[in-house]
Design a protein around this motif. Structure first.
Motif, PDB file in Angstrom:
ATOM      1  N   PRO A   1       0.817  -1.221   0.000  1.00  0.00           N
ATOM      2  CA  PRO A   1       0.000   0.000   0.000  1.00  0.00           C
ATOM      3  C   PRO A   1       0.852   1.273   0.000  1.00  0.00           C
ATOM      4  N   ALA A   2       1.987   1.270   0.707  1.00  0.00           N
ATOM      5  CA  ALA A   2       2.855   2.450   0.740  1.00  0.00           C
ATOM      6  C   ALA A   2       3.414   2.761  -0.642  1.00  0.00           C
ATOM      7  N   ALA A   3       3.827   1.737  -1.372  1.00  0.00           N
ATOM      8  CA  ALA A   3       4.352   1.948  -2.728  1.00  0.00           C
ATOM      9  C   ALA A   3       3.258   2.457  -3.658  1.00  0.00           C
ATOM     10  N   PHE A   4       2.055   1.940  -3.500  1.00  0.00           N
ATOM     11  CA  PHE A   4       0.905   2.393  -4.284  1.00  0.00           C
ATOM     12  C   PHE A   4       0.644   3.878  -4.024  1.00  0.00           C
ATOM     13  N   LEU A   5       0.657   4.286  -2.760  1.00  0.00           N
ATOM     14  CA  LEU A   5       0.440   5.687  -2.415  1.00  0.00           C
ATOM     15  C   LEU A   5       1.552   6.574  -2.961  1.00  0.00           C
ATOM     16  N   ASP A   6       2.783   6.088  -2.927  1.00  0.00           N
ATOM     17  CA  ASP A   6       3.894   6.851  -3.503  1.00  0.00           C
ATOM     18  C   ASP A   6       3.654   7.139  -4.980  1.00  0.00           C
ATOM     19  N   VAL A   7       3.182   6.136  -5.705  1.00  0.00           N
ATOM     20  CA  VAL A   7       2.887   6.323  -7.132  1.00  0.00           C
ATOM     21  C   VAL A   7       1.789   7.366  -7.309  1.00  0.00           C
ATOM     22  N   LEU A   8       0.717   7.261  -6.527  1.00  0.00           N
ATOM     23  CA  LEU A   8      -0.387   8.215  -6.650  1.00  0.00           C
ATOM     24  C   LEU A   8       0.063   9.634  -6.311  1.00  0.00           C
ATOM     25  N   LEU A   9       0.921   9.788  -5.306  1.00  0.00           N
ATOM     26  CA  LEU A   9       1.412  11.120  -4.941  1.00  0.00           C
ATOM     27  C   LEU A   9       2.289  11.724  -6.038  1.00  0.00           C
ATOM     28  N   CYS A  10       3.115  10.909  -6.659  1.00  0.00           N
ATOM     29  CA  CYS A  10       3.930  11.392  -7.784  1.00  0.00           C
ATOM     30  C   CYS A  10       3.050  11.813  -8.957  1.00  0.00           C
ATOM     31  N   LEU A  11       2.022  11.019  -9.230  1.00  0.00           N
ATOM     32  CA  LEU A  11       1.095  11.367 -10.307  1.00  0.00           C
ATOM     33  C   LEU A  11       0.363  12.667  -9.985  1.00  0.00           C
ATOM     34  N   ALA A  12      -0.083  12.820  -8.747  1.00  0.00           N
ATOM     35  CA  ALA A  12      -0.810  14.029  -8.351  1.00  0.00           C
ATOM     36  C   ALA A  12       0.071  15.271  -8.512  1.00  0.00           C
ATOM     37  N   ALA A  13       1.354  15.157  -8.233  1.00  0.00           N
ATOM     38  CA  ALA A  13       2.265  16.293  -8.417  1.00  0.00           C
ATOM     39  C   ALA A  13       2.336  16.688  -9.895  1.00  0.00           C
ATOM     40  N   GLU A  14       2.368  15.702 -10.770  1.00  0.00           N
ATOM     41  CA  GLU A  14       2.395  15.988 -12.208  1.00  0.00           C
ATOM     42  C   GLU A  14       1.071  16.607 -12.653  1.00  0.00           C
ATOM     43  N   TRP A  15      -0.044  16.086 -12.157  1.00  0.00           N
ATOM     44  CA  TRP A  15      -1.345  16.652 -12.515  1.00  0.00           C
ATOM     45  C   TRP A  15      -1.457  18.091 -12.031  1.00  0.00           C
ATOM     46  N   ARG A  16      -0.891  18.387 -10.855  1.00  0.00           N
ATOM     47  CA  ARG A  16      -0.925  19.760 -10.325  1.00  0.00           C
ATOM     48  C   ARG A  16      -0.176  20.702 -11.268  1.00  0.00           C
ATOM     49  N   ARG A  17       0.921  20.241 -11.823  1.00  0.00           N
ATOM     50  CA  ARG A  17       1.692  21.041 -12.772  1.00  0.00           C
ATOM     51  C   ARG A  17       0.827  21.437 -13.973  1.00  0.00           C
ATOM     52  N   LEU A  18      -0.043  20.543 -14.380  1.00  0.00           N
ATOM     53  CA  LEU A  18      -0.881  20.777 -15.555  1.00  0.00           C
ATOM     54  C   LEU A  18      -2.038  21.729 -15.296  1.00  0.00           C
ATOM     55  N   LEU A  19      -2.452  21.867 -14.046  1.00  0.00           N
ATOM     56  CA  LEU A  19      -3.671  22.609 -13.743  1.00  0.00           C
ATOM     57  C   LEU A  19      -3.546  24.107 -13.985  1.00  0.00           C
ATOM     58  N   ALA A  20      -4.606  24.650 -14.568  1.00  0.00           N
ATOM     59  CA  ALA A  20      -4.758  26.096 -14.633  1.00  0.00           C
ATOM     60  C   ALA A  20      -5.019  26.593 -13.204  1.00  0.00           C
ATOM     61  N   PRO A  21      -4.822  27.871 -12.927  1.00  0.00           N
ATOM     62  CA  PRO A  21      -5.022  28.378 -11.564  1.00  0.00           C
ATOM     63  C   PRO A  21      -6.399  28.058 -10.973  1.00  0.00           C
ATOM     64  N   HIS A  22      -7.407  27.952 -11.797  1.00  0.00           N
ATOM     65  CA  HIS A  22      -8.760  27.655 -11.329  1.00  0.00           C
ATOM     66  C   HIS A  22      -9.088  26.149 -11.433  1.00  0.00           C
ATOM     67  N   GLY A  23      -8.104  25.326 -11.787  1.00  0.00           N
ATOM     68  CA  GLY A  23      -8.353  23.912 -12.073  1.00  0.00           C
ATOM     69  C   GLY A  23      -8.617  23.055 -10.848  1.00  0.00           C
ATOM     70  N   SER A  24      -9.077  21.836 -11.099  1.00  0.00           N
ATOM     71  CA  SER A  24      -9.389  20.869 -10.048  1.00  0.00           C
ATOM     72  C   SER A  24      -8.888  19.480 -10.434  1.00  0.00           C
ATOM     73  N   ILE A  25      -8.601  18.696  -9.410  1.00  0.00           N
ATOM     74  CA  ILE A  25      -8.249  17.287  -9.589  1.00  0.00           C
ATOM     75  C   ILE A  25      -9.307  16.468  -8.865  1.00  0.00           C
ATOM     76  N   CYS A  26      -9.859  15.486  -9.553  1.00  0.00           N
ATOM     77  CA  CYS A  26     -10.842  14.597  -8.950  1.00  0.00           C
ATOM     78  C   CYS A  26     -10.356  13.163  -9.156  1.00  0.00           C
ATOM     79  N   ILE A  27     -10.086  12.472  -8.052  1.00  0.00           N
ATOM     80  CA  ILE A  27      -9.604  11.087  -8.108  1.00  0.00           C
ATOM     81  C   ILE A  27     -10.644  10.201  -7.438  1.00  0.00           C
ATOM     82  N   GLU A  28     -11.196   9.271  -8.177  1.00  0.00           N
ATOM     83  CA  GLU A  28     -12.144   8.303  -7.626  1.00  0.00           C
ATOM     84  C   GLU A  28     -11.324   7.080  -7.255  1.00  0.00           C
ATOM     85  N   LEU A  29     -11.281   6.792  -5.956  1.00  0.00           N
ATOM     86  CA  LEU A  29     -10.470   5.684  -5.475  1.00  0.00           C
ATOM     87  C   LEU A  29     -11.273   4.892  -4.464  1.00  0.00           C
TER      88      LEU A  29
END
Length: 106
Positions: free
Chosen positions: A61-89
């Protein structure tokens, strides 16, 4: 406040690591994703060359969370200032009893 209209909506399907790498900073209004759950299901055949990169195949589970956190950082880079991230988990790993099988009405 002025109303903005949506001028374009695109659904991009693919490995998020490959797809997002070429996208410019601040170019996305919404990231909407449902990554594979840890140890619940596999989408790639056992001998596929990218099997080791498949999200959800991590060893803990820790390795899985590490992957998701790395992905979220990349998605944050892509977001416009008003953007949102929605993850269904979902939480079928810790009690759903699916044991790698799809759950559904049969």
């Amino acid at each position: 406040r002025s109303e903005q209209s949506v001028s374009e909506a695109r659904f991009i399907v693919g490995d998020t690591r490959a797809v997002t790498a070429a996208m410019p900073d601040g170019s996305v209004d919404l990231v909407l994703t449902s990554p594979p759950f840890l140890a619940l299901r596999s989408y790639l055949p056992a001998h596929h060359p990218n099997k080791g990169k498949e999200i959800g195949s991590e060893g803990s589970p820790a390795a899985f969370l590490d992957v998701l956190l790395c992905l979220a950082a990349e998605w944050r880079r892509l977001l416009a200032p008003h953007g949102s991230i929605c993850i269904e988990l979902g939480d079928t790993y810790s009690g759903g009893g699916a044991r790698g099988q799809d759950q559904g009405v049969h």
